[in-house]
Design a protein around this motif. Structure first.
Motif, PDB file in Angstrom:
ATOM      1  N   PRO A  90      -7.857 -50.095  30.487  1.00  0.00           N
ATOM      2  CA  PRO A  90      -8.200 -49.969  31.912  1.00  0.00           C
ATOM      3  C   PRO A  90      -9.288 -48.922  32.126  1.00  0.00           C
ATOM      4  N   PRO A  91     -10.059 -49.032  33.213  1.00  0.00           N
ATOM      5  CA  PRO A  91     -11.161 -48.093  33.454  1.00  0.00           C
ATOM      6  C   PRO A  91     -10.729 -46.635  33.517  1.00  0.00           C
ATOM      7  N   ASP A  92      -9.513 -46.376  34.019  1.00  0.00           N
ATOM      8  CA  ASP A  92      -9.082 -44.980  34.137  1.00  0.00           C
ATOM      9  C   ASP A  92      -8.442 -44.456  32.854  1.00  0.00           C
ATOM     10  N   LEU A  93      -8.424 -45.283  31.810  1.00  0.00           N
ATOM     11  CA  LEU A  93      -7.868 -44.866  30.527  1.00  0.00           C
ATOM     12  C   LEU A  93      -8.761 -45.411  29.415  1.00  0.00           C
ATOM     13  N   PRO A  94      -9.993 -44.915  29.310  1.00  0.00           N
ATOM     14  CA  PRO A  94     -10.939 -45.473  28.338  1.00  0.00           C
ATOM     15  C   PRO A  94     -10.510 -45.201  26.908  1.00  0.00           C
ATOM     16  N   ARG A  95     -10.733 -46.183  26.059  1.00  0.00           N
ATOM     17  CA  ARG A  95     -10.409 -46.022  24.639  1.00  0.00           C
ATOM     18  C   ARG A  95     -11.391 -45.053  24.004  1.00  0.00           C
ATOM     19  N   PRO A  96     -10.924 -44.045  23.286  1.00  0.00           N
ATOM     20  CA  PRO A  96     -11.851 -43.143  22.585  1.00  0.00           C
ATOM     21  C   PRO A  96     -12.647 -43.922  21.542  1.00  0.00           C
ATOM     22  N   LEU A  97     -13.932 -43.655  21.474  1.00  0.00           N
ATOM     23  CA  LEU A  97     -14.798 -44.347  20.520  1.00  0.00           C
ATOM     24  C   LEU A  97     -15.390 -43.337  19.550  1.00  0.00           C
ATOM     25  N   GLY A  98     -14.931 -43.372  18.313  1.00  0.00           N
ATOM     26  CA  GLY A  98     -15.477 -42.479  17.314  1.00  0.00           C
ATOM     27  C   GLY A  98     -16.834 -42.929  16.823  1.00  0.00           C
ATOM     28  N   GLU A  99     -17.037 -44.244  16.750  1.00  0.00           N
ATOM     29  CA  GLU A  99     -18.305 -44.772  16.286  1.00  0.00           C
ATOM     30  C   GLU A  99     -18.545 -46.123  16.931  1.00  0.00           C
ATOM     31  N   LEU A 100     -19.764 -46.582  16.809  1.00  0.00           N
ATOM     32  CA  LEU A 100     -20.141 -47.917  17.254  1.00  0.00           C
ATOM     33  C   LEU A 100     -20.420 -48.739  16.012  1.00  0.00           C
ATOM     34  N   SER A 101     -19.668 -49.811  15.812  1.00  0.00           N
ATOM     35  CA  SER A 101     -19.840 -50.680  14.650  1.00  0.00           C
ATOM     36  C   SER A 101     -20.522 -51.960  15.080  1.00  0.00           C
ATOM     37  N   LEU A 102     -21.569 -52.323  14.361  1.00  0.00           N
ATOM     38  CA  LEU A 102     -22.358 -53.502  14.694  1.00  0.00           C
ATOM     39  C   LEU A 102     -22.542 -54.344  13.439  1.00  0.00           C
ATOM     40  N   ALA A 207      -0.848 -52.414  21.626  1.00  0.00           N
ATOM     41  CA  ALA A 207      -0.234 -52.532  22.950  1.00  0.00           C
ATOM     42  C   ALA A 207      -1.197 -53.150  23.948  1.00  0.00           C
ATOM     43  N   ARG A 208      -2.487 -52.798  23.849  1.00  0.00           N
ATOM     44  CA  ARG A 208      -3.485 -53.369  24.761  1.00  0.00           C
ATOM     45  C   ARG A 208      -3.757 -54.833  24.437  1.00  0.00           C
ATOM     46  N   LEU A 209      -3.668 -55.203  23.152  1.00  0.00           N
ATOM     47  CA  LEU A 209      -3.919 -56.595  22.769  1.00  0.00           C
ATOM     48  C   LEU A 209      -2.717 -57.494  23.033  1.00  0.00           C
ATOM     49  N   ALA A 210      -1.529 -56.913  23.116  1.00  0.00           N
ATOM     50  CA  ALA A 210      -0.301 -57.715  23.188  1.00  0.00           C
ATOM     51  C   ALA A 210      -0.251 -58.639  24.398  1.00  0.00           C
ATOM     52  N   GLY A 211      -0.984 -58.309  25.437  1.00  0.00           N
ATOM     53  CA  GLY A 211      -0.979 -59.156  26.627  1.00  0.00           C
ATOM     54  C   GLY A 211      -1.901 -60.356  26.545  1.00  0.00           C
ATOM     55  N   GLN A 212      -2.638 -60.484  25.451  1.00  0.00           N
ATOM     56  CA  GLN A 212      -3.576 -61.596  25.310  1.00  0.00           C
ATOM     57  C   GLN A 212      -2.860 -62.845  24.790  1.00  0.00           C
ATOM     58  N   PRO A 213      -3.436 -64.024  25.027  1.00  0.00           N
ATOM     59  CA  PRO A 213      -2.761 -65.284  24.668  1.00  0.00           C
ATOM     60  C   PRO A 213      -2.949 -65.661  23.200  1.00  0.00           C
ATOM     61  N   PHE A 214      -2.280 -64.948  22.295  1.00  0.00           N
ATOM     62  CA  PHE A 214      -2.343 -65.298  20.881  1.00  0.00           C
ATOM     63  C   PHE A 214      -1.482 -66.542  20.619  1.00  0.00           C
ATOM     64  N   GLU A 215      -2.078 -67.549  20.004  1.00  0.00           N
ATOM     65  CA  GLU A 215      -1.321 -68.730  19.588  1.00  0.00           C
ATOM     66  C   GLU A 215      -0.807 -68.456  18.176  1.00  0.00           C
ATOM     67  N   PRO A 216       0.506 -68.397  17.966  1.00  0.00           N
ATOM     68  CA  PRO A 216       1.046 -67.884  16.699  1.00  0.00           C
ATOM     69  C   PRO A 216       0.544 -68.594  15.449  1.00  0.00           C
ATOM     70  N   VAL A 217       0.662 -69.901  15.388  1.00  0.00           N
ATOM     71  CA  VAL A 217       0.309 -70.622  14.158  1.00  0.00           C
ATOM     72  C   VAL A 217      -1.194 -70.535  13.895  1.00  0.00           C
ATOM     73  N   GLU A 218      -1.987 -70.742  14.919  1.00  0.00           N
ATOM     74  CA  GLU A 218      -3.444 -70.702  14.753  1.00  0.00           C
ATOM     75  C   GLU A 218      -3.917 -69.306  14.384  1.00  0.00           C
ATOM     76  N   THR A 219      -3.397 -68.291  15.071  1.00  0.00           N
ATOM     77  CA  THR A 219      -3.811 -66.927  14.781  1.00  0.00           C
ATOM     78  C   THR A 219      -3.407 -66.525  13.372  1.00  0.00           C
TER      79      THR A 219
END
Length: 360
Positions: A90-102, A207-219
Motif C-alpha cells: 500500500p502507498p502508506d507502507l512502501p516496500r524498502p528497496l535495497g537495489e533495483l534489479s533489471l 503476505a502481500r502476494l497471498a491476496g493474488q489469484p494464484f492457480e495452484p496447478v499452473e503456478t
C-alpha cells in the motif's frame, strides 16, 4: 501487514514498545524503513531524525521507480523482483528497496542502460561479472552514494542479460522469466533462497502476494519448470508460520510432489559454472558507439573492455597479482598508443587521470 506482525516476526514483546522493535529491526539492512513506515501509519510519536530517515527511504523508492521507467522507455530493459514486489504494497507502507534489479534482452541493450546510468547519476562503482562462454551472460552492478552515505545504503542498480542466474552449480542460468506478474514475483523471491536464508522481510512479501489469484496447478508447474520447487516450499512454509497463505496454500500443496525430483536432479546434473569477475583497471569516457564488451588477451590474463570501464578478468574468488595487474595496465597503454589494437577493434578512450582506480 501491521505492527503486530512485525513484533511477532522480530520476536519482540509488544510491551517493550516501538523503540525496541526498531532497535531489533536494525539488524536487517532495509527492514528499519518498513518498521518506521508502520509506526508512522499507527501515529506513533517520532522526532525529526526518524521522520527524515523515513522520507529518505520513500525518496529511494521514488528514485528507483523513475530510473526504471526511464530505462524501460529508452532501452527496453525491465525490472524484476524488488520493484515489482513493491507494487503489491500500500502507498502508506512502501516496500524498502535495497537495489533495483533489471533484466536486459541483449548485451547491447544492457550497455545502453549502463551508459544512461553513468551519464545521469554520480556512479562511483561499476562491477562486471561474466557467466559462461557460449552463450555468455553479463551482469553489471552500479553504485552511487545515498543522500546520507553513512546512514543509508548506497543506491545500487543491477542489470543482467539473464533473469535468473541460479546457484552457479546445480541450478542453471535461466535467461528468461515469463509468467503473470505475481507469479514472476514469487519465482524471483524464491530464487533468493539459493543464496541466503529467508527472513522476516520475505514473509512480508509473501503476505502481500497471498491476496493474488494464484492457480495452484499452473503456478506449481511454472515454479517447477524454473527449478525452484524446494526454495518455494521453504519460503511458503516459513510464511505460513506467521501469515495466511491465501491462494498460495494450494500452490504449496501441489509443489510437494516436485521437491524430491528437483533435489535428485541437482545431485545428478551438477555442472558448476565459474563466473569471471572484472577487477577494475580504469574508468573511461562513455563509449557510446560500443554495443558490446570486448575480450582481449593480455599475456596469461584477459582484458575486458566495456563501454564504461576496463577490467582484468579473474576466476571467481581470486584477485590478480601485482605482476598480472601491471601487465594488464601495460597492455592498455599499448592499446591507447595504437600499437596493439586488433583489426576491427574500436579504439579505447580513457579518461585523463582515471588510469588508477584508487582515484575513485
Amino acid at each position: 501487514m501491521n505492527t503486530d506482525l512485525l513484533y511477532r516476526l522480530l520476536d519482540v514483546d509488544p510491551a517493550a514498545g516501538p523503540v525496541e522493535l526498531l532497535h531489533r529491526a536494525r539488524g536487517a539492512r532495509h527492514l528499519p524503513y518498513l518498521v518506521l513506515a508502520a509506526l508512522a501509519r499507527d501515529g506513533v510519536r517520532m522526532g525529526e531524525h526518524a521522520r527524515a530517515e523515513l522520507q529518505r527511504a520513500r525518496d529511494r523508492v521514488d528514485c528507483y521507480a523513475r530510473i526504471a521507467r526511464d530505462l524501460v522507455d529508452a532501452t527496453g530493459v525491465r525490472p524484476i523482483r524488488d520493484l515489482p514486489l513493491a507494487g503489491y504494497y500500500p502507498p502508506d507502507l512502501p516496500r524498502p528497496l535495497g537495489e533495483l534489479s533489471l533484466v536486459s534482452p541483449t548485451e547491447a541493450t544492457l550497455w545502453q542502460a549502463v551508459n544512461r546510468l553513468v551519464t545521469d547519476h554520480p556512479v562511483e562503482s561499476v562491477e562486471v561479472t561474466l557467466l559462461g562462454e557460449r552463450p555468455r551472460h553479463t551482469a553489471v552492478t552500479l553504485r552511487w552514494p545515498a543522500e546520507d552515505p553513512l546512514l543509508d545504503p548506497w543506491y545500487q542498480v543491477r542489470l543482467a542479460t539473464a533473469a535468473l542466474t541460479g546457484d552457479l552449480a546445480a541450478v542453471p542460468v535461466r535467461p528468461y522469466l515469463a509468467a503473470d506478474d505475481h507469479v514472476e514475483c514469487l519465482i524471483a523471491l524464491a530464487e533468493e533462497g539459493l543464496g541466503r536464508t529467508f527472513g522476516a522481510d520475505d514473509v512480508i512479501d509473501v503476505a502481500r502476494l497471498a491476496g493474488q489469484p494464484f492457480e495452484p496447478v499452473e503456478t506449481a508447474a511454472v515454479v517447477a519448470a524454473y527449478r525452484l520447487a524446494p526454495e518455494t516450499v521453504a519460503l511458503l512454509d516459513l510464511a505460513a508460520e506467521h501469515v495466511p497463505l491465501g491462494s498460495l496454500r494450494g500452490v504449496r500443496t501441489v509443489l510437494e510432489a516436485e521437491v524430491a525430483p528437483e533435489l535428485h536432479r541437482r545431485r545428478t546434473l551438477t555442472r558448476p559454472l565459474r563466473p569471471r569477475h572484472g577487477t577494475l583497471l580504469r574508468r573511461t569516457v562513455v563509449r557510446h558507439q560500443w554495443d558490446e564488451a570486448l575480450l582481449l588477451p593480455a599475456g596469461a590474463a584477459t582484458l575486458l573492455l566495456t563501454p564504461v570501464a576496463d577490467y582484468l578478468l579473474t576466476p571467481d574468488g581470486t584477485r590478480p597479482t601485482e605482476p598480472e595487474r601491471a601487465a594488464a595496465l601495460a597492455a592498455l597503454a599499448a592499446l591507447d598508443a595504437g600499437d596493439a589494437t586488433p583489426p576491427g577493434t574500436p579504439h579505447p578512450a580513457p579518461c585523463p587521470g582515471l588510469l588508477d582506480p584508487r582515484h575513485h
